[in-house]
Scaffold this motif. Structure first.
Motif, PDB file in Angstrom:
ATOM      1  N   PRO A 175     -29.230   0.735  -4.963  1.00  0.00           N
ATOM      2  CA  PRO A 175     -29.470   1.712  -6.028  1.00  0.00           C
ATOM      3  C   PRO A 175     -30.160   1.093  -7.240  1.00  0.00           C
ATOM      4  CG  PRO A 175     -27.142   1.100  -5.960  1.00  0.00           C
ATOM      5  CD  PRO A 175     -27.785   0.496  -4.744  1.00  0.00           C
ATOM      6  N   GLU A 176     -30.220  -0.219  -7.307  1.00  0.00           N
ATOM      7  CA  GLU A 176     -30.860  -0.883  -8.438  1.00  0.00           C
ATOM      8  C   GLU A 176     -32.382  -0.919  -8.314  1.00  0.00           C
ATOM      9  OE1 GLU A 176     -29.152  -4.738  -8.831  1.00  0.00           O
ATOM     10  OE2 GLU A 176     -27.138  -3.976  -9.245  1.00  0.00           O
ATOM     11  N   HIS A 177     -32.904  -0.653  -7.128  1.00  0.00           N
ATOM     12  CA  HIS A 177     -34.352  -0.679  -6.958  1.00  0.00           C
ATOM     13  C   HIS A 177     -34.987   0.573  -7.572  1.00  0.00           C
ATOM     14  CE1 HIS A 177     -33.698  -3.489  -3.297  1.00  0.00           C
ATOM     15  NE2 HIS A 177     -33.980  -4.190  -4.378  1.00  0.00           N
ATOM     16  N   PRO A 178     -36.149   0.427  -8.193  1.00  0.00           N
ATOM     17  CA  PRO A 178     -36.798   1.590  -8.821  1.00  0.00           C
ATOM     18  C   PRO A 178     -37.274   2.604  -7.789  1.00  0.00           C
ATOM     19  CG  PRO A 178     -38.255  -0.318  -8.857  1.00  0.00           C
ATOM     20  CD  PRO A 178     -36.928  -0.811  -8.372  1.00  0.00           C
ATOM     21  N   ASP A 179     -37.291   3.861  -8.189  1.00  0.00           N
ATOM     22  CA  ASP A 179     -37.800   4.925  -7.322  1.00  0.00           C
ATOM     23  C   ASP A 179     -39.332   4.898  -7.308  1.00  0.00           C
ATOM     24  OD1 ASP A 179     -35.224   5.858  -6.809  1.00  0.00           O
ATOM     25  OD2 ASP A 179     -35.250   7.199  -8.545  1.00  0.00           O
ATOM     26  N   GLY A 180     -39.899   5.435  -6.228  1.00  0.00           N
ATOM     27  CA  GLY A 180     -41.340   5.646  -6.174  1.00  0.00           C
ATOM     28  C   GLY A 180     -42.163   4.387  -6.111  1.00  0.00           C
ATOM     29  N   LEU A 181     -41.591   3.299  -5.596  1.00  0.00           N
ATOM     30  CA  LEU A 181     -42.326   2.040  -5.543  1.00  0.00           C
ATOM     31  C   LEU A 181     -42.460   1.531  -4.120  1.00  0.00           C
ATOM     32  CD1 LEU A 181     -43.709  -0.205  -7.124  1.00  0.00           C
ATOM     33  CD2 LEU A 181     -41.469  -1.284  -7.460  1.00  0.00           C
ATOM     34  N   HIS A 182     -41.332   1.307  -3.441  1.00  0.00           N
ATOM     35  CA  HIS A 182     -41.324   0.799  -2.070  1.00  0.00           C
ATOM     36  C   HIS A 182     -40.214   1.465  -1.284  1.00  0.00           C
ATOM     37  CE1 HIS A 182     -44.283  -2.311  -2.779  1.00  0.00           C
ATOM     38  NE2 HIS A 182     -43.577  -2.834  -3.767  1.00  0.00           N
ATOM     39  N   LEU A 183     -40.264   1.275   0.038  1.00  0.00           N
ATOM     40  CA  LEU A 183     -39.200   1.707   0.925  1.00  0.00           C
ATOM     41  C   LEU A 183     -38.271   0.535   1.221  1.00  0.00           C
ATOM     42  CD1 LEU A 183     -41.223   3.735   3.602  1.00  0.00           C
ATOM     43  CD2 LEU A 183     -39.935   4.665   1.660  1.00  0.00           C
ATOM     44  N   SER A 184     -37.006   0.826   1.358  1.00  0.00           N
ATOM     45  CA  SER A 184     -36.054  -0.143   1.885  1.00  0.00           C
ATOM     46  C   SER A 184     -36.031  -0.018   3.408  1.00  0.00           C
ATOM     47  CB  SER A 184     -34.666   0.136   1.319  1.00  0.00           C
ATOM     48  OG  SER A 184     -34.173   1.381   1.803  1.00  0.00           O
ATOM     49  N   GLY A 185     -35.325  -0.937   4.048  1.00  0.00           N
ATOM     50  CA  GLY A 185     -35.169  -0.821   5.494  1.00  0.00           C
ATOM     51  C   GLY A 185     -34.496   0.488   5.880  1.00  0.00           C
ATOM     52  N   ARG A 186     -33.469   0.867   5.130  1.00  0.00           N
ATOM     53  CA  ARG A 186     -32.776   2.120   5.412  1.00  0.00           C
ATOM     54  C   ARG A 186     -33.707   3.319   5.230  1.00  0.00           C
ATOM     55  NH1 ARG A 186     -27.040   4.343   2.883  1.00  0.00           N
ATOM     56  NH2 ARG A 186     -27.250   6.475   3.666  1.00  0.00           N
ATOM     57  N   GLN A 187     -34.480   3.349   4.156  1.00  0.00           N
ATOM     58  CA  GLN A 187     -35.370   4.485   3.912  1.00  0.00           C
ATOM     59  C   GLN A 187     -36.458   4.590   4.972  1.00  0.00           C
ATOM     60  OE1 GLN A 187     -36.293   3.276  -0.090  1.00  0.00           O
ATOM     61  NE2 GLN A 187     -35.058   4.917  -0.990  1.00  0.00           N
ATOM     62  N   ALA A 188     -37.006   3.455   5.401  1.00  0.00           N
ATOM     63  CA  ALA A 188     -38.008   3.487   6.472  1.00  0.00           C
ATOM     64  C   ALA A 188     -37.397   4.046   7.746  1.00  0.00           C
ATOM     65  CB  ALA A 188     -38.568   2.088   6.702  1.00  0.00           C
ATOM     66  N   ALA A 189     -36.174   3.636   8.039  1.00  0.00           N
ATOM     67  CA  ALA A 189     -35.494   4.125   9.236  1.00  0.00           C
ATOM     68  C   ALA A 189     -35.226   5.618   9.155  1.00  0.00           C
ATOM     69  CB  ALA A 189     -34.187   3.360   9.435  1.00  0.00           C
ATOM     70  N   GLU A 190     -34.798   6.093   7.996  1.00  0.00           N
ATOM     71  CA  GLU A 190     -34.515   7.521   7.845  1.00  0.00           C
ATOM     72  C   GLU A 190     -35.780   8.352   7.981  1.00  0.00           C
ATOM     73  OE1 GLU A 190     -30.541   7.158   4.985  1.00  0.00           O
ATOM     74  OE2 GLU A 190     -32.516   7.468   4.071  1.00  0.00           O
TER      75      GLU A 190
END
Length: 256
Positions: free
Chosen positions: A194-209
């Motif tokens: 949750p500390e990563h900024p929005d609208g910049l990159h994907l996390s592993g979880r977000q890419a998977a989703e």
């Protein structure tokens, strides 16, 4: 189609890989997706660097376009090119400021920048708003969410589809880009937090989703930052999708 990973490190080159750049081939035709730091060297291991018939730049951060300067030197000064690069300029689909920005990358000082025009060997074109054909490829661009204008590309040929996210955060257009793709080449710069900024990159979880929602056939993770824990990103992605997941490596090839 065949996908060759020229480089896959996020944000900067890593100790074992150049930054982002990919070669996609169908038959005798190849196109380049991005050309980050060091990728022109890897390209020469696989094909004649004059062979690709187009270059698509997702955005103008150096880790996606820095080797354009080296490509300019190659096309201008190679002593024995397979064709005259001034007669057969390379189509470059890129953001509108690309001619000026890339001329500044190539020219060493202000005086030369004032007279530098790269259109002698490149045919600059805007990122297409509608699908375009390059040989057997149909290429569709999708504007995505990043800190600067950035596009993902959907590349179709031989009845197969490769979707490439480039750099993006989660957004509606990303879902359109990946929908039903046979292979999704997705950035996964960092582990989910949750500390990563929005609208910049994907996390592993977000890419998977995104892959799971889009019902893609295979997920290939790229753009992992060299200071991130790649094993954790891979495990995180596998946990959140039923789609087969791999982390790519520079110099590897994949069938789409």
């Amino acid at each position: 189609m065949k996908l060759t990973i020229l480089g896959c490190s996020g944000s900067i080159p890593g100790p074992t890989t150049p930054a982002s750049g990919y070669l996609v081939e169908s038959g005798d035709t190849g196109v380049l997706l991005d050309l980050g730091n060091g990728t022109l060297g890897t390209l020469q291991r696989f094909v004649d660097p004059f062979r690709p018939e187009a270059l698509l730049l997702s955005h103008l951060h150096p880790d996606h376009c820095a080797d354009f300067g080296a490509l300019t030197v190659l096309r201008r000064y190679h002593p024995a090119p397979p064709y005259d690069p001034r007669e057969r300029r390379l189509p470059v689909f890129a953001p509108p400021e690309a001619p000026d920005r890339l001329a500044a990358l190539y020219a060493p000082n202000a005086a030369e920048r004032a007279t530098t025009d790269l259109s002698d060997v490149f045919d600059f074109r805007p990122v297409p708003e509608v699908p375009v054909r390059v040989g057997p490829f149909e290429i569709t661009a999708f504007p995505l969410e990043h800190v600067c204008p950035s596009w993902g590309f959907r590349v179709a040929a031989e009845g197969r589809v490769l979707a490439y996210t480039a750099d993006t955060g989660p957004c509606g257009k990303l879902d359109e880009l990946v929908d039903g793709a046979d292979v999704l080449l997705a950035e996964a710069s960092w582990p989910d937090s949750p500390e990563h900024p929005d609208g910049l990159h994907l996390s592993g979880r977000q890419a998977a989703e995104v892959a799971e929602k889009g019902a893609v056939g295979r997920l290939l993770l790229t753009h992992l930052q060299p200071w991130s824990d790649g094993e954790a990103i891979h495990a995180e992605a596998r946990e959140h999708t039923s789609v087969p997941v791999d982390v790519v490596a520079a110099g590897e090839t994949y069938r789409v």
